[in-house]
Structure formats: C-alpha cells, structure tokens
Design a protein around this motif. Structure first.
Motif, PDB file in Angstrom:
ATOM      1  N   ASP A 279       0.900  -1.141   0.000  1.00 47.64           N
ATOM      2  CA  ASP A 279       0.000   0.000   0.000  1.00 47.64           C
ATOM      3  C   ASP A 279       0.942   1.193   0.000  1.00 47.64           C
ATOM      4  N   HIS A 280       1.077   1.833  -1.152  1.00 48.64           N
ATOM      5  CA  HIS A 280       2.187   2.787  -1.255  1.00 48.64           C
ATOM      6  C   HIS A 280       2.024   3.979  -0.310  1.00 48.64           C
ATOM      7  N   TYR A 281       0.816   4.205   0.216  1.00 45.24           N
ATOM      8  CA  TYR A 281       0.675   5.298   1.168  1.00 45.24           C
ATOM      9  C   TYR A 281       1.470   5.030   2.445  1.00 45.24           C
ATOM     10  N   ILE A 338      -9.293   3.970  -2.790  1.00 43.73           N
ATOM     11  CA  ILE A 338      -8.575   4.857  -1.859  1.00 43.73           C
ATOM     12  C   ILE A 338      -8.951   4.620  -0.388  1.00 43.73           C
ATOM     13  N   MET A 339     -10.241   4.492  -0.104  1.00 41.07           N
ATOM     14  CA  MET A 339     -10.651   4.468   1.312  1.00 41.07           C
ATOM     15  C   MET A 339     -10.304   3.172   2.020  1.00 41.07           C
ATOM     16  N   GLN A 340     -10.662   2.047   1.386  1.00 41.35           N
ATOM     17  CA  GLN A 340     -10.490   0.757   2.067  1.00 41.35           C
ATOM     18  C   GLN A 340      -9.018   0.459   2.311  1.00 41.35           C
ATOM     19  N   ASN A 341      -8.143   1.091   1.555  1.00 45.48           N
ATOM     20  CA  ASN A 341      -6.717   0.804   1.725  1.00 45.48           C
ATOM     21  C   ASN A 341      -5.962   2.012   2.255  1.00 45.48           C
ATOM     22  N   PHE A 535       3.953  -3.425   5.113  1.00 40.54           N
ATOM     23  CA  PHE A 535       3.156  -4.204   4.170  1.00 40.54           C
ATOM     24  C   PHE A 535       1.944  -4.788   4.907  1.00 40.54           C
ATOM     25  N   ILE A 536       0.922  -5.099   4.153  1.00 39.22           N
ATOM     26  CA  ILE A 536      -0.359  -5.490   4.761  1.00 39.22           C
ATOM     27  C   ILE A 536      -0.400  -6.993   5.001  1.00 39.22           C
ATOM     28  N   ARG A 537      -0.623  -7.367   6.245  1.00 42.82           N
ATOM     29  CA  ARG A 537      -0.730  -8.786   6.584  1.00 42.82           C
ATOM     30  C   ARG A 537      -2.132  -9.283   6.213  1.00 42.82           C
ATOM     31  N   SER A 538      -2.296 -10.569   6.004  1.00 42.86           N
ATOM     32  CA  SER A 538      -3.599 -11.042   5.495  1.00 42.86           C
ATOM     33  C   SER A 538      -4.738 -10.789   6.485  1.00 42.86           C
ATOM     34  N   ASP A 539      -4.450 -10.866   7.800  1.00 41.10           N
ATOM     35  CA  ASP A 539      -5.561 -10.618   8.734  1.00 41.10           C
ATOM     36  C   ASP A 539      -5.948  -9.138   8.767  1.00 41.10           C
ATOM     37  N   GLU A 540      -4.977  -8.265   8.483  1.00 41.77           N
ATOM     38  CA  GLU A 540      -5.295  -6.824   8.366  1.00 41.77           C
ATOM     39  C   GLU A 540      -6.224  -6.603   7.190  1.00 41.77           C
ATOM     40  N   LEU A 541      -5.872  -7.284   6.114  1.00 44.66           N
ATOM     41  CA  LEU A 541      -6.660  -7.142   4.892  1.00 44.66           C
ATOM     42  C   LEU A 541      -8.088  -7.643   5.123  1.00 44.66           C
TER      43      LEU A 541
END
Ligand SMILES: NC(=O)C1=CN([C@@H]2O[C@H](COP(=O)(O)OP(=O)(O)OC[C@H]3O[C@@H](n4cnc5c(N)ncnc54)[C@H](OP(=O)(O)O)[C@@H]3O)[C@@H](O)[C@H]2O)C=CC1
Ligand SMILES: O=C1O[C@H](COP(=O)(O)O)[C@@H](O)[C@H](O)[C@H]1O
Length: 594
Positions: A279-281, A338-341, A535-541
């Motif tokens: 998530d480049h932000y 944009i919002m969900q991520n 980086f986004i972990r799967s449970d975060e996602l």
C-alpha cells in the motif's frame, strides 16, 4: 498424506483465474522444497531471516539493519555506536560488509508487467534512486518481464526516459544511469507459462553465476493474473538457495470473499512471509512520521483520545479524473481504490495503541486490533458522488462517463465521504471522517485532527460566538508540500486583547531542504530487507474488507445513484451534510485552508 485438488474457484468478478487449483500438501514453493522441506511458517521465516542476514547488509525503514528483524547482526541485539548512529536516520547502508560477503550473494528483482504504467512511472525510477544512493547490494540485476516483445536495449531505452536524479544530488547522474541500465534485462513471456518462467530462471541463474540467489518478484500487473504469475514463478523461477519474495500490488480483491480467495490461492504457492502486499501510502514520508510524531512527543500522546479529540478527518483529493485508468477504476470505484486501503491504513496507524516494539508483527498486531474494533461502515454514513463534465474559461473538462472505457450509465463513485467509528475505550464516539475524490479542485492528502473546545475558555468573547473557530487543529499534510502544522489561538500583538488563529508550522521544504524519497523507494528497500512492517498482513486485509464489504454490496444492490459534481469543484454537498450530522466541519474547506 493424500493430495487433494479442488478448484480455487473464479469469483463472479472475474478476479481470479479459473485455473487456480489447490494442492493442499506440497505446492508451497515446491522448488524451494527441494532443499528445504515444507515447514511451518516460523521455520521458513527464521530460515529466510538467517539467509537474509547473512547475505544482505541494507538497513530498512525501522532503522534496523538488514532483514528487519529485531535480532541484529551480532545476534545479541547490540549495535555498535556507528551502527546506532546510522540507524537514527543517517543515510546509507550501515554495516561493514566483508569482501567475501559482498561476493557471495546476489539479488534479482523481476518486475512482472514491465511494459506497464506503474513499472515505468514508479518502480524502475525507484530502483534507480536506490541504486544511485547505494542502497542496493553489490550484486544485483533487474529483469523486466511482460508479454510485449522487447529486447534488453529497448527496455533500457524505455525506462531511461523515466529515470531522474534527485534535484539536490546530480553528481555523476548520467554515469550512474548508464551503470544502472547495464544491470537491466528483459524477458518476454506469458504470465501463465511455466516454460517461459523456466527460461527466465535460466537467465537469472546466468547472472547469479552460482552465488546464493535472492529473488524479488514485483507483480505490477492486473489482479486477474496475480495467481498465474505466482504459480509459474514459484514453480519455475524461485530461488533454490536464498529467499524468494513477491510484492503484490493492489487491488487485493474487491470484497471480503474475493480477497479471501486471492489470499488462499496465493498461499498455495507462497507463505505469508513471502507475500508483500503493498500500500504505497504506507511508504509516504508523513505517514511514516505519524507514529514518530505520536509516540516520541509527550505533547501529543496524552491528548490522543476521545477526551481531547473531537473528530479526525482523512482527506484525499486529486485534481484530475481517471485519465486512462477508467477501465480499471470502473470495476472498483473510489471506496475500494482509496478508502479501504490508503485512508484506512492511515487511520489504523493514527488510532492504534502503542506497539510493544517497532517490529513488524508488533505494529501490525496493533493495527489489526483497531480495525477489528471498528463498526462496519453503515449506508447512512456514506455519501457517493461522480464527476460530470464542466466548462471553464473556454476549457472543457470531461465527465467520468466520457471516458471511452467507462459505460455511459456507470454508477461507480469517483467521490465518497464516510463516517467511521472505533468501538474501544480510547475512541468511543469520535467520528473518523473520510473523504476521497477524483477530479476535484485540488490535489492533496492530509490528516486533520480537530480538538475539543477549551472548557470555560477565558477568551471566548474575543472570538465572538463561533466557538468552532477557537479549537485547535493539528494537520499532517501528506502531500503536496509535506507539512505538520498546529492551529493555535494567539494574541495579536498590540495594546488591545484581540486573538487570531495562527499556525505553528513545520514545512518540510523549509526545515529539510532535500528531496523526499518516493514511497516506492522505501517499500522496495524494505521488501529487499525483509522488513514487513509497512506491508499489509492477510488478517489486516480481512479486517479492512470486513468494514467496507457490506456497504459496498448495499450500494450496488440498491443501485444508489451518485450525486453529480462538476469536474474541478469541491465535490458534492452531501459531504457537508454528512459531516454536519456529526457536528463536524471539513477542515480543508474552512476558509483559511481551502
Ligand atoms: N498505474 C498506477 O498508477 C497504479 C497501479 N496500481 C496497480 O499496479 C498494477 C499495475 O498497474 P499498471 O501498470 O497501471 O497496469 P497496466 O494496465 O499498465 O498493466 C501492466 C502490464 O500488464 C499487462 N496487462 C495489462 N492488461 C492485461 C490483461 N488483461 N491480461 C494480461 N496482461 C495484461 C501489460 O503488459 P503486456 O501486454 O506487455 O504483457 C501491461 O503493460 C495493477 O494491479 C494496478 O491496479 C496501483 C496503484 C497505482
Ligand atoms: O493507489 C492509487 O493511488 C493513486 C494516488 O497515489 P498518489 O501517490 O499519487 O497520491 C490514485 O491516483 C490511484 O487511483 C490509486 O489506484
């Protein structure tokens, strides 16, 4: 153990390939399994850490030396004074590297989808910037991979047009570009062809020349081919003696189901530790600084709760439309785009409890906790908009539906505002307002924190009756013109007692007169270093999708028609009503900041 094959079914959104099959026993990095039999993820993780620590000597974004584990090179966690100094933000790789170590490992970065927009615009320039500043290891090669037929020279010509040196560091720029381009190669192939990835593997091996090989694949491709590539790459082009990691670009699904399916399919071939969901932000300087600001300044953290904060606003706006990406965008819309991520990730960092340490798992654990404490977004707390055509001083600006790749009757939102709530002791009742839109009057991304009124403010009559004007507001301007400023009330110098609003302003360009690295540089460096914090972990996602999926479905099922707003305007008025419902005014439209 029996081997079961079951279809990893294609979702209705055509998100995953129909050829996604599940082999529950062995497929996980089967080539890797030649030397390392299938193991639990912690064993794999330790293996990869040891490999990484042995062969790389780069520092990652949390200041830790390579591989971003809390263990330091000396295994006892201690840093030499020099290393410590460097880890405090001074630039450049910090750990002395022996000649033997320099020689023995290689890094191969394969940009899959190298002919595409993101690769040209962001990935190759970021790799060059890392090379220019000596962040890459001695032995590295960059491979472009895509279906388009190109020679090495043609790839070099294409990317050379997008490479730039930092404004403040132009020394040897041309030489450095030539050196970098000589390390760039290209292999044309199909995304689902194991044969083509075998050929890539041979080319990689040739460059690696028998050294320990560490391989990073960057999937800069549309999501419907993620799994094909991961399958072919993992089966045919993963490293036999070093690590293999895969950076996956968003979108990670379009709802909970498709995202879960994507994760399940990827995990047939990769362990969670090998997947770097970008998530480049999270790589942006001000977003990275959010935790520093909060956890290293006593003046902020004690105020960081419902007791003092009235509302938090997360604002994203672009002054251009979908321009060429309408085909992709129409299937997603602004809430998913944009919002969900991006905005939700900032929210999680903003609202999380203090992590035990800066280690990736500690930070991500806290983010997940916040996301899980949130109430799923309700339809009555969302408004959606879409930009319409507009003419201004002889110029005409197209409507979203003028984009030839967008259906004329599209209801996809290009603007949304939402109110979210965190049901925990710290944030109970505090509205977190999000607003994101394309084709608005300005380009900006910021976080606004509006504080409560000063109780019984002695000076309230000096402001008249509008108490809203007398509250403090902290603004983190992520872009453009990075800044952190705090709106305070101040006495206007003179004999009378008149108060005005002033800013305590930390403008980055004035305080730090050097170019700020692009988000992709930080994230690529971290992926190379094995640092997973950003980086986004799967449970975060999963937690992120759980918040947005019900409302996204409702918007679609109820065929909610977006409110039209003129291209280049401040967006639909519905956003004001939504904010007003929670007694909030958008800070970016408040006059002095608009
Ligand atoms: N562009 C951007 O600003 C951003 C992009 N992203 C994400 O990054 C990824 C890459 O983006 P971007 O570079 O814009 O994408 P592109 O549409 O430019 O695609 C990249 C490459 O993939 C191949 N490709 C495109 N469509 C298909 C298809 N239907 N089937 C097979 N191959 C295809 C093409 O290469 P070839 O034909 O040569 O094989 C193309 O050059 C996407 O997941 C996107 O969502 C995320 C944030 C911003
Ligand atoms: O992920 C995305 O981000 C860009 C905006 O990124 P920025 O770094 O330029 O702010 C956005 O344009 C795009 O739609 C979205 O997919």
């Amino acid at each position: 153990m029996a081997t079961h094959f079951s279809p990893c079914s294609s979702s209705s959104t055509n998100f995953l390939p129909s050829s996604c099959f599940k082999n529950e026993t062995t497929v996980l990095f089967s080539r890797f399994a030649v030397t390392v039999p299938r193991k639990s993820s912690w064993v794999t993780q330790i293996h990869s850490r040891i490999q990484g620590r042995k062969h790389f000597h780069i520092k990652s974004s949390n200041g830790h030396p390579l591989n971003a584990v809390s263990l330091q090179d000396g295994l006892d966690g201690s840093l030499t004074a020099k290393e410590h100094d460097k880890s405090q933000g001074k630039e450049k790789p910090s750990i002395p590297i022996s000649e033997a170590e320099k020689e023995e490992s290689t890094l191969s970065i394969t940009v899959v989808g190298a002919s595409g927009d993101l690769a040209k615009k962001k990935i190759f320039p970021a790799l060059f910037a890392l090379f220019y500043e000596d962040w890459l290891p001695e032995n590295f090669t960059v491979f472009g991979y895509a279906r388009t037929k190109l020679t090495d020279e043609e790839l070099r010509n294409t990317i050379s047009r997008t490479l730039t040196c930092r404004i403040d560091q132009r020394e040897n720029c041309e030489d450095k570009m030539d050196q970098f381009l000589k390390r760039c190669f290209y292999h044309a192939g199909q995304y689902d062809s194991e044969g083509d990835f075998s050929e890539l593997d041979s080319k990689l091996k040739e460059k690696e020349a028998g050294k320990v090989s560490n391989r990073l694949f960057y999937l800069s491709i549309p999501p419907n081919i993620f799994v094909d590539v991961v399958r072919s790459a993992s089966l045919r082009a993963s490293s036999l003696n070093g690590w293999t990691r895969v950076i996956v670009e968003k979108p990670f699904g379009r709802d909970s189901e498709s995202s879960g399916e994507l994760t399940r399919c990827l995990k047939q071939y990769l362990t969670e530790d090998q997947i770097f969901r970008i998530d480049h932000y999270l790589g942006k300087e001000l977003v990275e600084n959010l935790s520093v600001l909060r956890f290293s300044n006593l003046v902020f953290e004690p105020l960081w709760s419902r007791d003092y904060i009235r509302n938090v606003q997360l604002i994203f706006s672009e002054d251009f439309g979908t321009e060429g990406r309408g085909g992709y965008f129409d299937n997603y819309g602004i809430i998913r785009d944009i919002m969900q991520n991006h905005l939700l990730q900032i929210l999680a960092l903003f609202a999380m409890e203090t992590p035990v340490s800066l280690d990736a798992e500690d930070v991500r654990n806290e983010k997940v906790k916040v996301l899980r404490s949130m109430k799923p977004l309700q339809l009555e707390d969302v408004i959606v908009g879409q930009y319409k055509g507009h003419s201004k001083s002889d110029r005409s600006y197209p409507a979203y539906t003028d984009d030839p790749t967008v259906p004329k009757d599209s209801r996809t939102p290009t603007f949304a505002a939402a109110a979210l709530f965190i049901n925990n002791a710290r944030w109970d009742g505090v509205p977190f307002l999000m607003k994101a839109g394309k084709a608005l009057h300005t380009r900006r991304a910021e976080v606004r924190v509006q504080f409560r009124h000063v109780p019984g403010n002695l000076y309230k009559r000096n402001f008249g009756t509008d108490l809203d004007k007398a509250t403090n507001e902290l603004v983190l301007r992520v872009q453009p013109d990075e800044a952190i400023y705090l709106k305070i009330n101040n006495k206007v110098p003179g004999l009378g007692m008149r108060l005005d609003r002033s800013d305590l302003n930390l403008l980055y360009s004035a305080r730090y007169p050097r170019e700020i690295p692009d988000a992709y540089e930080r994230l690529l460096l971290d992926a190379i270093a094995g640092e997973r914090r950003l980086f986004i972990r799967s449970d975060e996602l999963d937690a992120a999708w759980a918040l947005f999926t019900p409302v996204l479905k409702e918007l679609e099922q109820k065929k909610i028609v977006p409110e039209l707003y003129p291209h280049g305007s401040r967006g639909p008025v519905g956003a004001h009503y939504l904010a007003a419902k929670y007694n909030v005014r958008w800070g970016d439209l408040s006059g002095d900041d608009s």
